[in-house]
Design a protein around this motif. Structure first.
Motif, short mmCIF file in Angstrom:
data_model
loop_
_atom_site.label_atom_id
_atom_site.label_comp_id
_atom_site.label_asym_id
_atom_site.label_seq_id
_atom_site.Cartn_x
_atom_site.Cartn_y
_atom_site.Cartn_z
N SER A 18 0.82 -1.22 0.00
CA SER A 18 0.00 0.00 0.00
C SER A 18 0.85 1.26 0.00
CB SER A 18 -0.94 0.03 1.22
OG SER A 18 -2.02 -0.84 1.01
N TRP A 19 1.87 1.30 0.86
CA TRP A 19 2.64 2.54 0.88
C TRP A 19 3.55 2.64 -0.33
CZ3 TRP A 19 7.90 2.27 1.26
CH2 TRP A 19 8.48 1.20 1.95
N ILE A 20 3.95 1.51 -0.92
CA ILE A 20 4.72 1.56 -2.17
C ILE A 20 3.82 2.10 -3.29
CG2 ILE A 20 5.83 0.14 -3.94
CD1 ILE A 20 6.79 -1.67 -1.58
N GLY A 21 2.60 1.59 -3.39
CA GLY A 21 1.66 2.07 -4.40
C GLY A 21 1.30 3.53 -4.18
N ALA A 22 1.08 3.90 -2.91
CA ALA A 22 0.75 5.30 -2.61
C ALA A 22 1.90 6.22 -2.99
CB ALA A 22 0.42 5.44 -1.12
N GLY A 23 3.12 5.79 -2.73
CA GLY A 23 4.29 6.60 -3.10
C GLY A 23 4.42 6.77 -4.60
N ALA A 24 4.22 5.67 -5.34
CA ALA A 24 4.31 5.73 -6.81
C ALA A 24 3.23 6.64 -7.38
CB ALA A 24 4.21 4.33 -7.39
N LEU A 25 2.01 6.46 -6.90
CA LEU A 25 0.90 7.28 -7.41
C LEU A 25 1.03 8.73 -6.97
CD1 LEU A 25 -2.03 4.75 -6.90
CD2 LEU A 25 -0.93 5.39 -9.06
N GLY A 26 1.54 8.96 -5.77
CA GLY A 26 1.75 10.34 -5.31
C GLY A 26 2.81 11.05 -6.15
N GLY A 27 3.93 10.38 -6.40
CA GLY A 27 4.97 10.97 -7.25
C GLY A 27 4.47 11.25 -8.66
N PHE A 28 3.74 10.29 -9.20
CA PHE A 28 3.13 10.47 -10.52
C PHE A 28 2.19 11.67 -10.53
CE2 PHE A 28 -0.80 9.79 -12.90
CZ PHE A 28 -0.30 9.88 -14.20
N LEU B 51 -2.89 10.26 -0.51
CA LEU B 51 -1.94 9.17 -0.76
C LEU B 51 -0.86 9.14 0.31
CD1 LEU B 51 -1.75 9.57 -4.62
CD2 LEU B 51 -2.57 7.54 -3.40
N VAL B 52 -0.39 10.31 0.73
CA VAL B 52 0.60 10.36 1.81
C VAL B 52 -0.02 9.80 3.09
CG1 VAL B 52 1.94 11.91 3.30
CG2 VAL B 52 1.95 12.25 0.82
N LEU B 53 -1.26 10.14 3.35
CA LEU B 53 -1.94 9.63 4.54
C LEU B 53 -2.07 8.11 4.49
CD1 LEU B 53 -3.26 10.42 7.18
CD2 LEU B 53 -5.40 10.75 5.96
N VAL B 54 -2.38 7.55 3.33
CA VAL B 54 -2.43 6.09 3.18
C VAL B 54 -1.06 5.50 3.52
CG1 VAL B 54 -2.60 4.19 1.51
CG2 VAL B 54 -4.31 6.01 1.51
N ALA B 55 0.00 6.11 2.99
CA ALA B 55 1.35 5.61 3.26
C ALA B 55 1.67 5.68 4.75
CB ALA B 55 2.37 6.40 2.44
N VAL B 56 1.34 6.79 5.38
CA VAL B 56 1.60 6.95 6.82
C VAL B 56 0.82 5.93 7.63
CG1 VAL B 56 1.22 8.49 8.78
CG2 VAL B 56 2.23 9.39 6.69
N LEU B 57 -0.45 5.78 7.33
CA LEU B 57 -1.29 4.86 8.10
C LEU B 57 -0.89 3.40 7.91
CD1 LEU B 57 -4.77 6.57 7.70
CD2 LEU B 57 -3.31 6.55 9.73
N THR B 58 -0.57 3.02 6.68
CA THR B 58 -0.19 1.63 6.45
C THR B 58 1.20 1.35 7.04
OG1 THR B 58 0.58 2.10 4.21
CG2 THR B 58 -1.65 1.26 4.44
N SER B 59 2.07 2.34 6.99
CA SER B 59 3.39 2.19 7.60
C SER B 59 3.25 2.09 9.12
CB SER B 59 4.26 3.37 7.22
OG SER B 59 5.50 3.28 7.86
N GLY B 60 2.38 2.92 9.71
CA GLY B 60 2.13 2.89 11.15
C GLY B 60 1.51 1.58 11.59
N ALA B 61 0.59 1.05 10.77
CA ALA B 61 -0.05 -0.23 11.10
C ALA B 61 0.97 -1.35 11.11
CB ALA B 61 -1.17 -0.53 10.10
N ARG B 62 1.91 -1.31 10.18
CA ARG B 62 2.95 -2.33 10.13
C ARG B 62 3.84 -2.23 11.35
NH1 ARG B 62 6.51 -1.50 6.26
NH2 ARG B 62 7.41 -3.51 6.61
N ALA B 63 4.20 -1.00 11.74
CA ALA B 63 5.04 -0.80 12.92
C ALA B 63 4.31 -1.28 14.18
CB ALA B 63 5.42 0.67 13.05
#
Length: 149
Positions: A87-97, A133-145
């Motif tokens: 999710s955070w990889i996809g969010a990062g790619a789509l955010g950069g795009f 998208l940044v929020l998705v990355a933050v939340l999915t990263s936080g959930a993993r942690a």
């Protein structure tokens, strides 16, 4: 006193609902949908996708950038929907795009009149999408942690 009790109950129920897996999945699908639809439509009308890239960037040949746009939109969407690290990889790619595409396609500072206002509004709508998208990355990263603890 009664208002706090009601607010506490509603907040508690909302927190339970938001922790369910299907809500997260539905939210990721909703965030990915514009990119997924755009990628599929570009794939179905590749000539139109090449023309769009050409008109926005002036790049020639425009075929390779069009392929990269389609790949980013489709792969980023699938990754975002997949969940977890993806999710955070996809969010990062789509955010950069989205940042790159927005700067190219909605440069309101170079326009005037109605074109300026339309692109100004669209530009800031895209800023909001990037924020989501940044929020998705933050939340999915936080959930993993949180799971690692």
């Amino acid at each position: 006193m009664m208002q706090n009790s009601l607010l506490d109950r509603v907040s508690s129920q909302a927190a339970i609902l938001l922790r369910t897996a299907w809500v997260g999945l539905a939210a990721r699908i909703a965030v990915a949908t514009p990119f997924l639809v755009s990628g599929v439509l570009k794939l179905l009308d590749f000539g139109g996708a090449v023309g769009e890239v050409r008109s926005l960037t002036g790049l020639e040949p425009a075929v390779l950038p069009a392929v990269l746009v389609i790949f980013t939109q489709l792969a980023g969407s699938v990754a975002l929907i997949a969940g977890g690290r993806w999710s955070w990889i996809g969010a990062g790619a789509l955010g950069g795009f989205t940042v790159a595409a927005t700067l190219l396609a909605h440069a309101f500072w170079m326009k005037s009149g109605a074109d300026r206002m339309r692109d100004l509004n669209t530009f800031f709508e895209h800023v909001s999408i990037v924020g989501g998208l940044v929020l998705v990355a933050v939340l999915t990263s936080g959930a993993r942690a949180e799971k690692r603890r």
